[in-house]
Design an enzyme around this catalytic site. Sequence first.
Site, mmCIF file in Angstrom:
data_model
loop_
_atom_site.group_PDB
_atom_site.id
_atom_site.type_symbol
_atom_site.label_atom_id
_atom_site.label_comp_id
_atom_site.label_asym_id
_atom_site.label_seq_id
_atom_site.Cartn_x
_atom_site.Cartn_y
_atom_site.Cartn_z
ATOM 1 N N SER A 47 -12.036 -1.458 7.635
ATOM 2 C CA SER A 47 -12.430 -0.582 8.754
ATOM 3 C C SER A 47 -13.115 0.720 8.331
ATOM 4 O O SER A 47 -12.759 1.796 8.814
ATOM 5 C CB SER A 47 -11.217 -0.271 9.638
ATOM 6 O OG SER A 47 -10.700 -1.448 10.197
ATOM 7 N N HIS A 63 1.006 6.468 19.849
ATOM 8 C CA HIS A 63 0.520 7.505 18.924
ATOM 9 C C HIS A 63 1.606 8.563 18.699
ATOM 10 O O HIS A 63 1.816 9.021 17.580
ATOM 11 C CB HIS A 63 -0.750 8.159 19.471
ATOM 12 C CG HIS A 63 -1.905 7.206 19.614
ATOM 13 N ND1 HIS A 63 -2.246 6.315 18.635
ATOM 14 C CD2 HIS A 63 -2.783 6.990 20.636
ATOM 15 C CE1 HIS A 63 -3.293 5.603 19.034
ATOM 16 N NE2 HIS A 63 -3.636 5.982 20.246
ATOM 17 N N ASP A 111 -2.087 1.450 11.594
ATOM 18 C CA ASP A 111 -2.605 0.646 12.707
ATOM 19 C C ASP A 111 -1.457 0.047 13.523
ATOM 20 O O ASP A 111 -0.392 -0.249 12.981
ATOM 21 C CB ASP A 111 -3.507 -0.471 12.153
ATOM 22 C CG ASP A 111 -4.393 -1.058 13.231
ATOM 23 O OD1 ASP A 111 -4.462 -0.495 14.338
ATOM 24 O OD2 ASP A 111 -5.020 -2.101 12.965
ATOM 25 N N GLY A 112 -1.711 -0.139 14.806
ATOM 26 C CA GLY A 112 -0.748 -0.838 15.660
ATOM 27 C C GLY A 112 -0.041 0.050 16.675
ATOM 28 O O GLY A 112 0.868 -0.414 17.366
ATOM 29 N N THR A 114 -14.657 7.897 12.729
ATOM 30 C CA THR A 114 -15.889 8.238 13.463
ATOM 31 C C THR A 114 -16.022 7.327 14.686
ATOM 32 O O THR A 114 -16.470 7.759 15.750
ATOM 33 C CB THR A 114 -17.103 8.016 12.526
ATOM 34 O OG1 THR A 114 -16.814 8.632 11.268
ATOM 35 C CG2 THR A 114 -18.372 8.597 13.089
ATOM 36 N N LEU A 137 3.020 17.220 -3.201
ATOM 37 C CA LEU A 137 2.155 16.177 -2.643
ATOM 38 C C LEU A 137 0.905 16.780 -1.994
ATOM 39 O O LEU A 137 0.994 17.746 -1.249
ATOM 40 C CB LEU A 137 2.953 15.410 -1.570
ATOM 41 C CG LEU A 137 2.164 14.390 -0.747
ATOM 42 C CD1 LEU A 137 1.876 13.126 -1.556
ATOM 43 C CD2 LEU A 137 2.926 14.017 0.534
ATOM 44 N N GLY A 139 -1.142 1.285 19.518
ATOM 45 C CA GLY A 139 -1.409 0.839 20.891
ATOM 46 C C GLY A 139 -0.582 -0.400 21.227
ATOM 47 O O GLY A 139 0.077 -0.466 22.279
ATOM 48 N N ARG A 152 -2.173 -1.251 4.805
ATOM 49 C CA ARG A 152 -2.580 -1.341 6.209
ATOM 50 C C ARG A 152 -1.467 -2.010 7.003
ATOM 51 O O ARG A 152 -0.989 -3.078 6.621
ATOM 52 C CB ARG A 152 -3.885 -2.122 6.388
ATOM 53 C CG ARG A 152 -4.298 -2.104 7.861
ATOM 54 C CD ARG A 152 -5.641 -2.713 8.154
ATOM 55 N NE ARG A 152 -5.984 -2.436 9.552
ATOM 56 C CZ ARG A 152 -7.186 -2.198 10.010
ATOM 57 N NH1 ARG A 152 -8.199 -2.206 9.182
ATOM 58 N NH2 ARG A 152 -7.400 -1.957 11.297
HETATM 59 C C1 FPP Z 1 -4.284 3.139 15.156
HETATM 60 O O1 FPP Z 1 -3.528 2.438 16.102
HETATM 61 C C2 FPP Z 1 -3.966 4.560 15.152
HETATM 62 C C3 FPP Z 1 -4.840 5.573 15.385
HETATM 63 C C4 FPP Z 1 -6.253 5.376 15.654
HETATM 64 C C5 FPP Z 1 -4.405 6.978 15.390
HETATM 65 C C6 FPP Z 1 -3.405 7.356 14.362
HETATM 66 C C7 FPP Z 1 -2.696 8.578 14.812
HETATM 67 C C8 FPP Z 1 -1.400 8.844 14.628
HETATM 68 C C9 FPP Z 1 -0.485 8.013 13.846
HETATM 69 C C10 FPP Z 1 -0.772 10.058 15.235
HETATM 70 C C11 FPP Z 1 -1.313 11.363 14.798
HETATM 71 C C12 FPP Z 1 -1.485 11.488 13.336
HETATM 72 C C13 FPP Z 1 -1.248 12.602 12.644
HETATM 73 C C14 FPP Z 1 -1.593 12.630 11.193
HETATM 74 C C15 FPP Z 1 -0.678 13.796 13.237
HETATM 75 P P1 FPP Z 1 -4.308 1.732 17.282
HETATM 76 O O2 FPP Z 1 -4.356 2.689 18.434
HETATM 77 O O3 FPP Z 1 -5.634 1.252 16.825
HETATM 78 O O4 FPP Z 1 -3.350 0.529 17.606
HETATM 79 P P2 FPP Z 1 -3.770 -0.900 18.151
HETATM 80 O O5 FPP Z 1 -4.573 -1.548 17.076
HETATM 81 O O6 FPP Z 1 -2.456 -1.572 18.366
HETATM 82 O O7 FPP Z 1 -4.522 -0.694 19.426
#
Ligand code: FPP
Length: 247
Positions: free
Chosen positions: A197, A38, A21-22, A67, A132, A24, A189
């Site tokens: 979540s 991302h 998470d984080g 989802t 793994l 964005g 997390r």
């Molecule tokens: C949460 O951060 C992250 C996601 C919903 C997407 C996770 C994806 C990646 C790390 C890249 C692709 C992954 C792979 C396995 C190739 P957020 O967008 O909710 O951040 P925020 O809470 O700061 O808005």
Amino acid sequence: MDLKDQIDKKNLPQHIAVIMDGNGRWAQKKGNQRIFGHKNGVKAVRDTVEGAAELGIKFLTLYAFSTENWNRPQQEVNALMSLLITTINSETDTLIKNNVRLLTIGNIDGLPKNVSAKLKGLINKTSKNTGLSLILALNYSARWEIVNAVKEIITENRQNPIDVGSINNEFFERYLNTKDIPDPDLLIRTSGEYRISNFLIWQMAYSELYFTEVLWPDFRRNDLYEAIIDYQKRERRFGKVSEQIKK
Ligand code: FPP
């Protein structure tokens, strides 16, 4: 002493699950679009996977797309799907070379066709690997998984009514996406949010929970080591009392 050397190799978590998470917030703090976060999140994925494989962790589950993530702006959803494809393309050789087996949980057939096809290809190519197991949770939510299990139980047993007395945890777990995967010992997390979540609700009944302020794109193997060291200080009682565990 290096953080890595502080880890007791005989008491490793067999299965680590991560809510990444984080992304964005990381990008916005730098004045960039969310997708920049991302993209940089992939670097954290790479380092965490390598770090876990090197330590001898058996299972690593990453919550990559829930989802509920379909409700994000269409542009972000599209960008995340493209990122999955480019990451699979760029990481295939490394995963094979490092003996990593790729698995998925979630409704993979509900992903765009090109994404599900790529995933299935890589799952096939790595299916014999013995290192793994990297499990990507994609189009996944725990409530979906549980409702889906109930549907499968009913569909599969339509002709022969189930003996209610035979329904127990083991019976139910056979219908979850994680059948044959041990429950997570440790959940990490990132980003200072204290929530589950809709992730692995059934499987995390006895997981140790670890929260860090680090935003996912900044997460590296040293952060993984810190989480494992913290985990190793905990006493896992599984409902028993301390004296029974120490025996
Ligand atoms: C949460 O951060 C992250 C996601 C919903 C997407 C996770 C994806 C990646 C790390 C890249 C692709 C992954 C792979 C396995 C190739 P957020 O967008 O909710 O951040 P925020 O809470 O700061 O808005």
